[in-house]
Motif scaffolding. Structure first.
Motif, PDB file in Angstrom:
ATOM      1  N   GLY A 145       0.781  -1.226   0.000  1.00  0.00           N
ATOM      2  CA  GLY A 145       0.000   0.000   0.000  1.00  0.00           C
ATOM      3  C   GLY A 145       0.813   1.276   0.000  1.00  0.00           C
ATOM      4  N   VAL A 146       2.107   1.176  -0.381  1.00  0.00           N
ATOM      5  CA  VAL A 146       2.997   2.335  -0.306  1.00  0.00           C
ATOM      6  C   VAL A 146       3.683   2.544  -1.654  1.00  0.00           C
ATOM      7  N   THR A 147       3.515   3.731  -2.230  1.00  0.00           N
ATOM      8  CA  THR A 147       4.302   4.121  -3.396  1.00  0.00           C
ATOM      9  C   THR A 147       5.496   4.926  -2.905  1.00  0.00           C
ATOM     10  N   PRO A 148       6.550   5.049  -3.718  1.00  0.00           N
ATOM     11  CA  PRO A 148       7.694   5.867  -3.296  1.00  0.00           C
ATOM     12  C   PRO A 148       7.311   7.288  -2.899  1.00  0.00           C
ATOM     13  N   GLU A 149       6.305   7.850  -3.581  1.00  0.00           N
ATOM     14  CA  GLU A 149       5.878   9.216  -3.270  1.00  0.00           C
ATOM     15  C   GLU A 149       5.174   9.323  -1.923  1.00  0.00           C
ATOM     16  N   ASP A 150       4.694   8.197  -1.403  1.00  0.00           N
ATOM     17  CA  ASP A 150       3.966   8.204  -0.120  1.00  0.00           C
ATOM     18  C   ASP A 150       4.878   8.315   1.096  1.00  0.00           C
ATOM     19  N   VAL A 151       6.151   7.960   0.933  1.00  0.00           N
ATOM     20  CA  VAL A 151       7.053   7.856   2.080  1.00  0.00           C
ATOM     21  C   VAL A 151       7.449   9.257   2.556  1.00  0.00           C
ATOM     22  N   ASP A 152       7.207   9.525   3.843  1.00  0.00           N
ATOM     23  CA  ASP A 152       7.526  10.825   4.439  1.00  0.00           C
ATOM     24  C   ASP A 152       8.903  10.847   5.080  1.00  0.00           C
ATOM     25  N   VAL A 153       9.304   9.710   5.677  1.00  0.00           N
ATOM     26  CA  VAL A 153      10.565   9.632   6.404  1.00  0.00           C
ATOM     27  C   VAL A 153      11.242   8.305   6.080  1.00  0.00           C
ATOM     28  N   VAL A 154      12.521   8.354   5.757  1.00  0.00           N
ATOM     29  CA  VAL A 154      13.359   7.157   5.621  1.00  0.00           C
ATOM     30  C   VAL A 154      14.357   7.171   6.769  1.00  0.00           C
ATOM     31  N   ILE A 155      14.440   6.058   7.475  1.00  0.00           N
ATOM     32  CA  ILE A 155      15.405   5.909   8.563  1.00  0.00           C
ATOM     33  C   ILE A 155      16.466   4.907   8.139  1.00  0.00           C
ATOM     34  N   ASN A 156      17.719   5.322   8.131  1.00  0.00           N
ATOM     35  CA  ASN A 156      18.845   4.391   7.982  1.00  0.00           C
ATOM     36  C   ASN A 156      19.419   4.154   9.366  1.00  0.00           C
ATOM     37  N   THR A 157      19.223   2.952   9.916  1.00  0.00           N
ATOM     38  CA  THR A 157      19.742   2.694  11.268  1.00  0.00           C
ATOM     39  C   THR A 157      21.261   2.784  11.307  1.00  0.00           C
ATOM     40  N   HIS A 158      21.898   2.515  10.158  1.00  0.00           N
ATOM     41  CA  HIS A 158      23.338   2.701  10.027  1.00  0.00           C
ATOM     42  C   HIS A 158      23.681   2.609   8.539  1.00  0.00           C
ATOM     43  N   ILE A 159      24.898   2.957   8.188  1.00  0.00           N
ATOM     44  CA  ILE A 159      25.289   2.978   6.781  1.00  0.00           C
ATOM     45  C   ILE A 159      26.062   1.704   6.432  1.00  0.00           C
ATOM     46  N   HIS A 160      25.332   0.623   6.250  1.00  0.00           N
ATOM     47  CA  HIS A 160      25.849  -0.592   5.628  1.00  0.00           C
ATOM     48  C   HIS A 160      25.045  -0.847   4.362  1.00  0.00           C
ATOM     49  N   TYR A 161      25.667  -1.545   3.411  1.00  0.00           N
ATOM     50  CA  TYR A 161      25.088  -1.693   2.070  1.00  0.00           C
ATOM     51  C   TYR A 161      23.669  -2.224   2.081  1.00  0.00           C
ATOM     52  N   ASP A 162      23.331  -3.105   3.056  1.00  0.00           N
ATOM     53  CA  ASP A 162      22.023  -3.746   3.087  1.00  0.00           C
ATOM     54  C   ASP A 162      20.998  -2.979   3.913  1.00  0.00           C
ATOM     55  N   HIS A 163      21.303  -1.722   4.221  1.00  0.00           N
ATOM     56  CA  HIS A 163      20.376  -0.865   4.975  1.00  0.00           C
ATOM     57  C   HIS A 163      20.104   0.459   4.282  1.00  0.00           C
ATOM     58  N   VAL A 164      20.849   0.725   3.221  1.00  0.00           N
ATOM     59  CA  VAL A 164      20.718   2.029   2.554  1.00  0.00           C
ATOM     60  C   VAL A 164      20.486   1.911   1.043  1.00  0.00           C
ATOM     61  N   GLY A 165      20.423   0.681   0.502  1.00  0.00           N
ATOM     62  CA  GLY A 165      20.457   0.497  -0.939  1.00  0.00           C
ATOM     63  C   GLY A 165      19.312   1.144  -1.696  1.00  0.00           C
ATOM     64  N   TRP A 166      18.090   0.970  -1.191  1.00  0.00           N
ATOM     65  CA  TRP A 166      16.953   1.566  -1.892  1.00  0.00           C
ATOM     66  C   TRP A 166      16.755   3.031  -1.511  1.00  0.00           C
ATOM     67  N   ASN A 167      17.711   3.628  -0.816  1.00  0.00           N
ATOM     68  CA  ASN A 167      17.699   5.082  -0.689  1.00  0.00           C
ATOM     69  C   ASN A 167      17.605   5.733  -2.062  1.00  0.00           C
ATOM     70  N   THR A 168      18.235   5.065  -3.038  1.00  0.00           N
ATOM     71  CA  THR A 168      18.319   5.629  -4.386  1.00  0.00           C
ATOM     72  C   THR A 168      17.990   4.572  -5.424  1.00  0.00           C
ATOM     73  N   GLU A 169      17.740   5.040  -6.643  1.00  0.00           N
ATOM     74  CA  GLU A 169      17.586   4.144  -7.778  1.00  0.00           C
ATOM     75  C   GLU A 169      18.254   4.786  -8.989  1.00  0.00           C
ATOM     76  N   LEU A 170      18.587   3.943  -9.954  1.00  0.00           N
ATOM     77  CA  LEU A 170      19.281   4.406 -11.144  1.00  0.00           C
ATOM     78  C   LEU A 170      18.270   4.957 -12.148  1.00  0.00           C
ATOM     79  N   ARG A 171      18.429   6.249 -12.495  1.00  0.00           N
ATOM     80  CA  ARG A 171      17.549   6.889 -13.480  1.00  0.00           C
ATOM     81  C   ARG A 171      18.418   7.572 -14.524  1.00  0.00           C
ATOM     82  N   ASP A 172      18.289   7.112 -15.764  1.00  0.00           N
ATOM     83  CA  ASP A 172      19.057   7.687 -16.866  1.00  0.00           C
ATOM     84  C   ASP A 172      20.556   7.725 -16.561  1.00  0.00           C
ATOM     85  N   GLY A 173      21.024   6.637 -15.941  1.00  0.00           N
ATOM     86  CA  GLY A 173      22.443   6.508 -15.656  1.00  0.00           C
ATOM     87  C   GLY A 173      22.930   7.264 -14.434  1.00  0.00           C
TER      88      GLY A 173
END
Length: 310
Positions: free
Chosen positions: A106-134
Motif C-alpha cells: 500500500g505504499v508508493t515511493p511518493e507516499d514515504v515521508d521519512v526514511v530511517i537508515n539505522t546505520h550505513i551498511h550496504y544492506d540498509h541504505v540500498g533503496w535510498n536511491t535508484e538508477l535513473r538515466d544513468g
C-alpha cells in the motif's frame, strides 16, 4: 491491511522483504558462537534461522513500514538494484521487485515521508536511491532521510577514516565497497537536499524516537516505539541471529567495535526484558521479532511476534 502487518498502540508495522536465503555458515556470521549452542537450540532455530545439514545462516533483507500520526516511515532500505558490491558479490547487480512489494503493502515511493537508515551498511541504505538515466537519484522524492551523523562522518570517502592506506587486500575491498555504498546510496540524498544528520537522540513524532546505539558501527542506532501500553525497539544489526539473545557477548562478523557492540546489545536486551519491548531486528526471518526475558547471564525468547513466517 497487508498480511505482514501488526499494530502496536496507534502504529501499524508492515514487513516488506527484499531478499531471503542463506549467507555463509552460522559461525562465520556469528564467529564467537559455539556449535553446541546451535545444536542445543536446533529445534526452534531450524529452519527459519539456521539449517544444521549445511550449517547455513539464514536471513531476510527487509524493510519495515510504519504508519504513525498520519506519516509513512520506512526503516532501512535493503540492498537495492544495479549495485556494484565487491565486498559481497552475492548482492551485486540485484534485480528484485522490492518496489512492487512495497506497492503491494500500500505504499508508493511518493507516499514515504521519512526514511530511517539505522546505520550505513550496504544492506540498509540500498533503496535510498535508484538508477535513473544513468544517475543515482533518491527513490523517495518526498521523504526526509534520517542518517546518523557519526556514520556519515565515518563512511564518507572524504572523511578522516580514509586518511591512511588499507592494511591488506581484505581491507582494501571493504574500503572500496563502502565508498561505492556512500557514492550510490548516500551522496545523492545529500545532493538532493533530503538528508538530515542527527546525533544522540532524534524525536520523529509522539510515538517514535531514534537513539544512538554505537558498536556495530560508530553511528548505529535504534528506533523506539511507545504507543499506549505497547513498546517496541527496532535494533537494526544489533542482533543478526537469535543466538545473540542467548549470549549477548557474541558479535557478528560485521561489528566494528566488538567490546562496545556487546555492551550495547546487553544493555538494550536488558531494557527490552524489563519493559517488555518487542525486539525487532533487521534480518530475522520467521516471525521476525520477539519478546525476551533475563535468563542468567543471557536472555531467552518468551514470545514471537505475530508476523507470518515468510
Amino acid at each position: 491491511m497487508p498480511a505482514d502487518t501488526i499494530t502496536l498502540g496507534d502504529v501499524d508495522i508492515t514487513r516488506v522483504i527484499e531478499w531471503s536465503g542463506p549467507i555463509r555458515t552460522a559461525r562465520f556470521i556469528i564467529p564467537d558462537s559455539d556449535e553446541e549452542t546451535w545444536r542445543r537450540n536446533q529445534r526452534w532455530l531450524e529452519p527459519d534461522f539456521w539449517t544444521a545439514a549445511d550449517d547455513a545462516y539464514r536471513c531476510h533483507i527487509q524493510s519495515w513500514v510504519l504508519r504513525s500520526e498520519g506519516k509513512t516511515i520506512l526503516v532501512d532500505t535493503g540492498v537495492g538494484n544495479d549495485r556494484e558490491r565487491p565486498q559481497i558479490p552475492l548482492f551485486a547487480g540485484l534485480k528484485t521487485d522490492f518496489l512492487a512489494r512495497l506497492r503491494e503493502a500500500g505504499v508508493t515511493p511518493e507516499d514515504v515521508d521519512v526514511v530511517i537508515n539505522t546505520h550505513i551498511h550496504y544492506d540498509h541504505v540500498g533503496w535510498n536511491t535508484e538508477l535513473r538515466d544513468g544517475e543515482w537519484a533518491p527513490t523517495f522524492p518526498n521523504a526526509t532521510y534520517l542518517i546518523p551523523r557519526a556514520d556519515n562522518l565515518y563512511f564518507d570517502p572524504e572523511g578522516p577514516r580514509r586518511s591512511r592506506a588499507p592494511r591488506d587486500e581484505h581491507e582494501r575491498v571493504r574500503w572500496e565497497g563502502s565508498k561505492l555504498v556512500f557514492d550510490d546510496s548516500i551522496t545523492p540524498v545529500h545532493r538532493a537536499g533530503q538528508a538530515v544528520l542527527w546525533e544522540d537522540t532524534h524525536r520523529i513524532d509522539g510515538n517514535l524516537r531514534l537513539e544512538a546505539a554505537p558498536g556495530h558501527t560508530p553511528g548505529s542506532s535504534v528506533l523506539t516505539l511507545r504507543s499506549g501500553a505497547d513498546r517496541a525497539v527496532f535494533v537494526g544489526d544489533m542482533l543478526h541471529s537469535p543466538v545473540q539473545v542467548l549470549d549477548p557477548r557474541w558479535n557478528s562478523c560485521f561489528c566494528d567495535d566488538l567490546q562496545l557492540a556487546a555492551k550495547t546489545r546487553a544493555s538494550y536486551l536488558s531494557r527490552a526484558a524489563e519493559l517488555r519491548e518487542l525486539v525487532i531486528p533487521a534480518h530475522w526471518p520467521g516471525r521476525g521479532a520477539a519478546e525476551v526475558r533475563q535468563d542468567g547471564d543471557g536472555f531467552a525468547i518468551t514470545e514471537w511476534a505475530d508476523f507470518p513466517r515468510d
